[in-house]
Every structure is written in structure tokens, then in C-alpha cells.
Write an enzyme that holds these catalytic residues in place. Structure first.
Site, PDB file in Angstrom:
ATOM      1  N   ARG A 231       0.839  -1.212   0.000  1.00  0.00           N
ATOM      2  CA  ARG A 231       0.000   0.000   0.000  1.00  0.00           C
ATOM      3  C   ARG A 231       0.864   1.247   0.000  1.00  0.00           C
ATOM      4  NH1 ARG A 231      -0.965   0.959   5.839  1.00  0.00           N
ATOM      5  NH2 ARG A 231       0.026  -0.740   6.976  1.00  0.00           N
TER       6      ARG A 231
ATOM      7  N   ALA B  23      16.644   6.293  12.317  1.00  0.00           N
ATOM      8  CA  ALA B  23      16.654   5.307  11.229  1.00  0.00           C
ATOM      9  C   ALA B  23      16.732   6.007   9.871  1.00  0.00           C
ATOM     10  CB  ALA B  23      15.394   4.442  11.298  1.00  0.00           C
ATOM     11  N   LYS B  24      15.950   7.087   9.707  1.00  0.00           N
ATOM     12  CA  LYS B  24      15.913   7.758   8.404  1.00  0.00           C
ATOM     13  C   LYS B  24      17.207   8.523   8.120  1.00  0.00           C
ATOM     14  CE  LYS B  24      11.886   6.442   6.909  1.00  0.00           C
ATOM     15  NZ  LYS B  24      11.865   5.278   5.973  1.00  0.00           N
TER      16      LYS B  24
ATOM     17  N   TYR C 242      12.576   6.854  14.674  1.00  0.00           N
ATOM     18  CA  TYR C 242      12.337   6.994  13.227  1.00  0.00           C
ATOM     19  C   TYR C 242      13.346   7.965  12.598  1.00  0.00           C
ATOM     20  CZ  TYR C 242       9.368   7.777   9.031  1.00  0.00           C
ATOM     21  OH  TYR C 242       8.865   7.876   7.755  1.00  0.00           O
TER      22      TYR C 242
HETATM   23  P1  NAP Z   1       2.407   2.589   4.922  1.00  0.00           P
HETATM   24  O1  NAP Z   1       1.199   3.022   4.179  1.00  0.00           O
HETATM   25  O2  NAP Z   1       2.308   2.311   6.375  1.00  0.00           O
HETATM   26  O3  NAP Z   1       3.034   1.319   4.166  1.00  0.00           O
HETATM   27  C1  NAP Z   1       4.178   0.691   4.646  1.00  0.00           C
HETATM   28  C2  NAP Z   1       4.184  -0.733   4.155  1.00  0.00           C
HETATM   29  O4  NAP Z   1       5.378  -1.378   4.670  1.00  0.00           O
HETATM   30  C3  NAP Z   1       2.992  -1.537   4.676  1.00  0.00           C
HETATM   31  O5  NAP Z   1       2.391  -2.279   3.639  1.00  0.00           O
HETATM   32  C4  NAP Z   1       3.617  -2.421   5.731  1.00  0.00           C
HETATM   33  O6  NAP Z   1       2.979  -3.674   5.910  1.00  0.00           O
HETATM   34  C5  NAP Z   1       5.002  -2.646   5.149  1.00  0.00           C
HETATM   35  N1  NAP Z   1       5.917  -3.151   6.142  1.00  0.00           N
HETATM   36  C6  NAP Z   1       6.041  -2.758   7.438  1.00  0.00           C
HETATM   37  N2  NAP Z   1       6.968  -3.474   8.068  1.00  0.00           N
HETATM   38  C7  NAP Z   1       7.455  -4.356   7.167  1.00  0.00           C
HETATM   39  C8  NAP Z   1       8.433  -5.375   7.228  1.00  0.00           C
HETATM   40  N3  NAP Z   1       9.099  -5.633   8.356  1.00  0.00           N
HETATM   41  N4  NAP Z   1       8.679  -6.104   6.122  1.00  0.00           N
HETATM   42  C9  NAP Z   1       7.991  -5.862   4.978  1.00  0.00           C
HETATM   43  N5  NAP Z   1       7.059  -4.908   4.854  1.00  0.00           N
HETATM   44  C10 NAP Z   1       6.784  -4.168   5.937  1.00  0.00           C
HETATM   45  O7  NAP Z   1       3.562   3.674   4.797  1.00  0.00           O
HETATM   46  P2  NAP Z   1       3.904   4.773   3.672  1.00  0.00           P
HETATM   47  O8  NAP Z   1       3.405   6.069   4.175  1.00  0.00           O
HETATM   48  O9  NAP Z   1       3.524   4.280   2.324  1.00  0.00           O
HETATM   49  O10 NAP Z   1       5.488   4.814   3.822  1.00  0.00           O
HETATM   50  C11 NAP Z   1       6.376   4.107   2.984  1.00  0.00           C
HETATM   51  C12 NAP Z   1       7.803   4.532   3.306  1.00  0.00           C
HETATM   52  O11 NAP Z   1       7.920   5.938   3.119  1.00  0.00           O
HETATM   53  C13 NAP Z   1       8.216   4.249   4.744  1.00  0.00           C
HETATM   54  O12 NAP Z   1       9.572   3.886   4.785  1.00  0.00           O
HETATM   55  C14 NAP Z   1       8.007   5.589   5.415  1.00  0.00           C
HETATM   56  O13 NAP Z   1       8.805   5.712   6.556  1.00  0.00           O
HETATM   57  C15 NAP Z   1       8.424   6.525   4.302  1.00  0.00           C
HETATM   58  N6  NAP Z   1       7.894   7.880   4.436  1.00  0.00           N
HETATM   59  C16 NAP Z   1       6.542   8.121   4.455  1.00  0.00           C
HETATM   60  C17 NAP Z   1       6.107   9.431   4.574  1.00  0.00           C
HETATM   61  C18 NAP Z   1       4.632   9.781   4.596  1.00  0.00           C
HETATM   62  O14 NAP Z   1       4.308  10.973   4.823  1.00  0.00           O
HETATM   63  N7  NAP Z   1       3.721   8.861   4.370  1.00  0.00           N
HETATM   64  C19 NAP Z   1       7.010  10.490   4.694  1.00  0.00           C
HETATM   65  C20 NAP Z   1       8.366  10.199   4.692  1.00  0.00           C
HETATM   66  C21 NAP Z   1       8.794   8.896   4.545  1.00  0.00           C
HETATM   67  P3  NAP Z   1       1.761  -3.823   6.949  1.00  0.00           P
HETATM   68  O15 NAP Z   1       0.641  -3.078   6.357  1.00  0.00           O
HETATM   69  O16 NAP Z   1       1.499  -5.301   7.019  1.00  0.00           O
HETATM   70  O17 NAP Z   1       2.238  -3.241   8.247  1.00  0.00           O
END
Ligand code: NAP
Length: 255
Positions: free
Chosen positions: A18, A159-160, A156
Site C-alpha cells: 500500500r 533510522a531515516k 524513526y
Molecule cells: P504505509 O502506508 O504504512 O506502508 C508501509 C508498508 O510497509 C505496509 O504495507 C507495511 O505492511 C510494510 N511493512 C512494514 N513493516 C514491514 C516489514 N518488516 N517487512 C515488509 N514490509 C513491511 O507507509 P507509507 O506512508 O507508504 O510509507 C512508505 C515509506 O515511506 C516508509 O519507509 C516511510 O517511513 C516513508 N515515508 C513516508 C512518509 C509519509 O508521509 N507517508 C514520509 C516520509 C517517509 P503492513 O501493512 O502489514 O504493516
């Protein structure tokens, strides 16, 4: 349930069920890659894979916890056996366990560092051999604007920020093999992750979004496709002279 790729460009995207990962997987498929969509449970990648196939692309779903060494080995083997050796990797899987330092548990710390940092390390190490052999590769690590510090996110942010150092180091080590390594640092992107943050702090999402958008020069929240567009460029063959960089995809927010 896989297709046979015809073009030999194989990509793995983690956290592809997702949000940003699903959009990146779709973008890479549209760009001609056969995509291994990795997430904790393969069934959660069904939608991502079906969408790619409906658009004429090639994809397979793989279940793996990226922080688990054996699971990573098995996932990479499954993709290699069914699609071919991967030469593109997007380390995107991520979790949040936000809290102020005095309340942050060791498990909140370890799990965040484990998924983001250990996960990116394990996936990159498992795949780099194929890239070295091909004398070609693209690795993109998903950092965040939070790498610069964010209240309630000691785990976080660490890590980032760590991913940025990891990115620069891999760029130095792997460049001679035709492999580029870059990071994308998104700002506020509307996904389940940011919705969960609003829930956790007890703020209505529309209000949460409006307060954040007020600080974003382009005047809107980001969408997963904004990040996917950056990933599309960084994983393209033509981006071969761009390496060791951190690209902020944050609508002009001060970095
Ligand atoms: P998200 O909607 O929560 O999606 C993250 C996905 O990673 C989920 O499908 C989750 O699976 C999966 N996941 C979690 N732990 C895992 C593991 N150990 N092994 C394999 N898959 C795993 O998050 P997002 O917002 O799309 O974020 C994606 C990336 O962008 C992340 O690294 C996040 O830190 C980074 N990011 C996001 C934002 C933002 O504003 N959204 C901003 C900066 C950076 P489950 O659903 O089963 O938990």
C-alpha cells in the site's frame, strides 16, 4: 502466479502492499520492470500485483519481513527464480512507533531501527551480487524529512538519517560496478501511515492535513505518486550519473 518478463529488468519494492510502496511498484512496472512486490504478507500485495497486471505489466507478490535475514534470502530467491535476477531495489518498507524519548520502549526503538535500517541492509546485501554481476544496478532507500529531526520520532529520525549515511556509503562502494544508490526523503504524503499518526494524536485527518499543508510552499500534501515519480527517475538507466544523493520530495518544505 507470475508472468515471465520479456525485458530482463527486474525490480524489488519492499512495503509494496500500500501507500508509497504500491505507487512505486506501479511506476516501476509502467517503466518496464517486472516487479517483485514484497510485504509482510504476500496476500496484502494482491491489489498491487493485480493493478500492475491489469495495466499490462508483470509482477509477483512475495511475503517477507525485511528485518528477518532468512525471510529476505527466501524472498530474493523467489523473485530470482520466477522473474529473474533483480537489478533494481527500492527499500521502502517502514513502520512508526512514535513516542517521546522518556516513554519510548526498547522494543519501539528496536522495531523501527530493525525494519528501516536492518531491513535496507539485509535487502541490499542480498541483491547487490546480482547487480555486480550485471554491472548495473539501482538502489533507492526511502528516507524522510524526519531525518532532520522530529519531535516524538527519536527512533524513526535516527533510522531515516541512518539510511542517508547508508546510501552514501553504498554509493561509494558499488559505483564502480555501474550501481547507483540514492535516497528519497519524502515530506508529508497522504497514506495510511500519516492517517495513523493523526489518529494516534487524536486529531481529525483533515485538520491534521491542513496544519501541515500550511507549512508546505507548494500548498498541498504529497501523494504517493509524487514519490513514485522520483523513484522512476532514480531507477532509470538515464540516471546513471546521479548517486549518493538525497532527494527531498517535500513540496519545498525547508530541509
Ligand atoms: P504505509 O502506508 O504504512 O506502508 C508501509 C508498508 O510497509 C505496509 O504495507 C507495511 O505492511 C510494510 N511493512 C512494514 N513493516 C514491514 C516489514 N518488516 N517487512 C515488509 N514490509 C513491511 O507507509 P507509507 O506512508 O507508504 O510509507 C512508505 C515509506 O515511506 C516508509 O519507509 C516511510 O517511513 C516513508 N515515508 C513516508 C512518509 C509519509 O508521509 N507517508 C514520509 C516520509 C517517509 P503492513 O501493512 O502489514 O504493516
Amino acid at each position: 502466479m507470475t508472468d515471465t518478463p520479456s525485458n530482463g529488468r527486474i525490480a524489488i519494492v519492499t512495503g509494496a502492499a500500500r501507500g508509497i510502496g504500491a505507487a512505486v511498484a506501479a511506476r516501476l512496472a509502467a517503466d518496464g520492470h517486472a516487479v517483485g512486490a514484497v510485504d509482510l504478507d504476500a496476500r496484502n500485495c494482491t491489489e498491487t500485483v493485480e493493478k500492475i497486471r491489469a495495466d499490462g505489466g508483470t509482477a509477483m507478490a512475495v511475503g517477507a519481513d525485511v528485518s528477518d535475514e532468512q525471510a529476505v534470502t527466501d524472498a530474493v530467491a523467489a523473485v530470482t527464480a520466477q522473474l529473474g535476477p533483480p537489478t533494481v531495489l527500492v527499500n521502502n518498507a517502514g513502520i512508526l512507533r512514535d513516542d517521546l524519548l522518556f516513554r519510548m520502549s526498547v522494543s519501539d526503538w528496536d522495531s523501527v531501527i530493525g525494519v528501516h535500517l536492518r531491513g535496507a541492509f539485509l535487502m541490499s546485501r542480498a541483491i547487490q551480487g546480482f547487480m555486480v554481476e550485471a554491472r548495473y544496478g539501482r538502489i533507492v532507500n526511502m528516507s524522510s524529512i524526519s531525518a532532520l529531526g522530529n519531535r516524538g520520532q527519536a527512533n524513526y529520525s535516527a533510522a531515516k538519517a541512518g539510511l542517508q549515511g547508508f546510501t552514501r556509503t553504498l554509493a561509494m562502494e558499488l559505483g564502480r560496478f555501474g550501481i547507483t544508490v540514492n535516497a528519497i526523503a519524502p515530506g508529508f504524503i497522504v497514506t495510511d501511515m500519516t492517517r495513523a499518526t493523526a489518529d494516534r494524536i487524536g486529531v481529525d485527518f483533515a485538520e491534521f492535513e491542513a496544519s501541515l499543508v500550511a507549512g508546505i510552499p507548494v500548498g498541498r500534501a504529497g501523494v504517493p505518486e509524487d514519490v513514485a515519480a522520483a523513484a522512476g527517475f532514480l531507477t532509470s538507466a538515464e540516471a546513471g550519473f546521479v548517486s549518493g544523493q538525497v532527494l527531498y520530495v517535500a513540496g519545498g518544505e525547508r530541509t
